[in-house]
Scaffold this active site. Structure first.
Site, PDB file in Angstrom:
ATOM      1  N   ASP A   1       0.492  -1.753   0.544  1.00  0.00           N
ATOM      2  CA  ASP A   1      -0.772  -1.110  -0.184  1.00  0.00           C
ATOM      3  C   ASP A   1      -1.660  -0.483   0.820  1.00  0.00           C
ATOM      4  O   ASP A   1      -1.111   0.687   1.375  1.00  0.00           O
ATOM      5  CB  ASP A   1      -1.536  -2.408  -0.769  1.00  0.00           C
ATOM      6  CG  ASP A   1      -2.309  -1.910  -1.945  1.00  0.00           C
ATOM      7  OD1 ASP A   1      -2.005  -1.159  -2.908  1.00  0.00           O
ATOM      8  OD2 ASP A   1      -3.428  -2.791  -2.131  1.00  0.00           O
TER       9      ASP A   1
ATOM     10  N   ASP B   1       5.871  -1.092  -0.193  1.00  0.00           N
ATOM     11  CA  ASP B   1       4.753  -0.752   0.816  1.00  0.00           C
ATOM     12  C   ASP B   1       3.909  -1.851   0.887  1.00  0.00           C
ATOM     13  O   ASP B   1       4.085  -2.860   0.355  1.00  0.00           O
ATOM     14  CB  ASP B   1       4.112   0.230  -0.257  1.00  0.00           C
ATOM     15  CG  ASP B   1       3.636  -0.110  -1.359  1.00  0.00           C
ATOM     16  OD1 ASP B   1       4.210  -0.148  -2.433  1.00  0.00           O
ATOM     17  OD2 ASP B   1       2.642  -0.816  -1.748  1.00  0.00           O
TER      18      ASP B   1
HETATM   19  N1  ADE Z   1       3.846  -0.944  -7.177  1.00  0.00           N
HETATM   20  C1  ADE Z   1       4.239  -0.712  -5.767  1.00  0.00           C
HETATM   21  N2  ADE Z   1       3.337  -0.675  -5.050  1.00  0.00           N
HETATM   22  C2  ADE Z   1       2.173  -0.852  -5.611  1.00  0.00           C
HETATM   23  C3  ADE Z   1       0.911  -0.951  -5.008  1.00  0.00           C
HETATM   24  N3  ADE Z   1       0.534  -0.902  -3.557  1.00  0.00           N
HETATM   25  N4  ADE Z   1      -0.010  -1.153  -5.917  1.00  0.00           N
HETATM   26  C4  ADE Z   1       0.069  -1.365  -7.445  1.00  0.00           C
HETATM   27  N5  ADE Z   1       1.562  -1.124  -7.663  1.00  0.00           N
HETATM   28  C5  ADE Z   1       2.362  -0.950  -6.909  1.00  0.00           C
END
Ligand code: ADE
Length: 248
Positions: A211, A209
């Site tokens: 974030d 992703d």
């Molecule tokens: N693990 C996978 N994506 C994450 C994110 N955006 N923030 C923290 N841990 C994660």
């Protein structure tokens, strides 16, 4: 024959990758590891597998008994540890499904024990941590990634947050400005403890992703992480198998 510890992260809690696997319940001075140890073979090497968050993902990142996990692997005389982790990308060029071979961490955790040396009653211990991921193991993993053609960024700084909540946009932008490339909730703690035990440690992060720093798409969700990891888990398993098979 080498013995390799594997710590399976989110999306890879219990991969079926071992031949002649048996399961043992371990105990340590720090309590029980987060899962039974699954011990078996990949090629001619012995593997000891732990599910970081438990077999049914029942331990939050704060609840994970990192010390017990690392101590139990050390007790199995592992020569090195390869960990997997889902991570959020803080850079445009690290795309969903890409692998990142971490080379630095920033520890932004707040509520966990991340040392075996809380007390100096038996003498002071300050473990060097300048390069917390093992260089030799990293170059071996990178070589394997090239061989099977998976896109793997050769280095990256991970910021590990406490969780379980995700970051605010202000935090995400701050982590970018600090130079972090990816974000997760586990690796800094594990890497620090592995170094304290002098066990070579490397972590393969899979970007799932962006974030929440991108304003042209919805912020990260747990479902998104699981979906993307699931879609790409096969490539992670192939990489892990080759890494272990070819370690001499
Ligand atoms: N693990 C996978 N994506 C994450 C994110 N955006 N923030 C923290 N841990 C994660």
């Amino acid at each position: 024959m080498k013995t390799i510890g594997i710590i399976g992260g989110s999306g890879l809690d219990n991969p079926d990758i071992l031949k002649d696997a048996k399961t043992i319940e371990a105990d340590t001075p720090y309590g029980k590891p987060t899962s039974p140890l699954k011990i078996g073979m990949i090629g001619n090497n012995r593997v000891v597998l732990i599910a970081r968050h438990g077999l049914s993902h029942q331990f939050s990142p704060t609840e994970v008994n990192y010390r017990a996990n690392l101590f139990a692997l050390k007790g199995q005389s592992v020569d090195c540890i390869v960990a997997t982790t889902a991570c959020g990308s803080l850079r445009n060029e690290i795309e969903r499904g890409d692998f990142v071979l971490l080379d630095q961490f920033i520890d932004f955790t707040k509520r966990r024990v991340s040392t075996f040396h809380e007390s100096f009653a038996n003498g002071a211990v300050h473990t060097p941590m300048a390069d917390p991921f093992d260089a030799e193991l990293r170059s071996h993993i990178l070589e394997c990634a090239k061989r099977i053609g998976v896109k793997c960024h050769p280095k990256g700084t991970v910021v590990t947050i406490e969780g379980p909540r995700f970051s605010t946009r202000a935090e995400s932008l701050m982590f970018q400005s600090w130079g972090a490339d990816v974000i997760n909730m586990s690796v800094a703690t594990e890497a620090a403890l592995a170094n304290e035990l002098s066990v070579p440690y490397a972590a393969i992060a899979m970007s799932t992703d962006y974030d929440c720093w991108k304003t042209d798409e919805p912020p990260v969700s747990w479902n998104e992480i699981l979906n993307i990891f699931e879609k790409n888990a096969e490539r992670m398993v192939s990489l892990l198998k080759l890494v272990v098979e070819t370690l001499e």
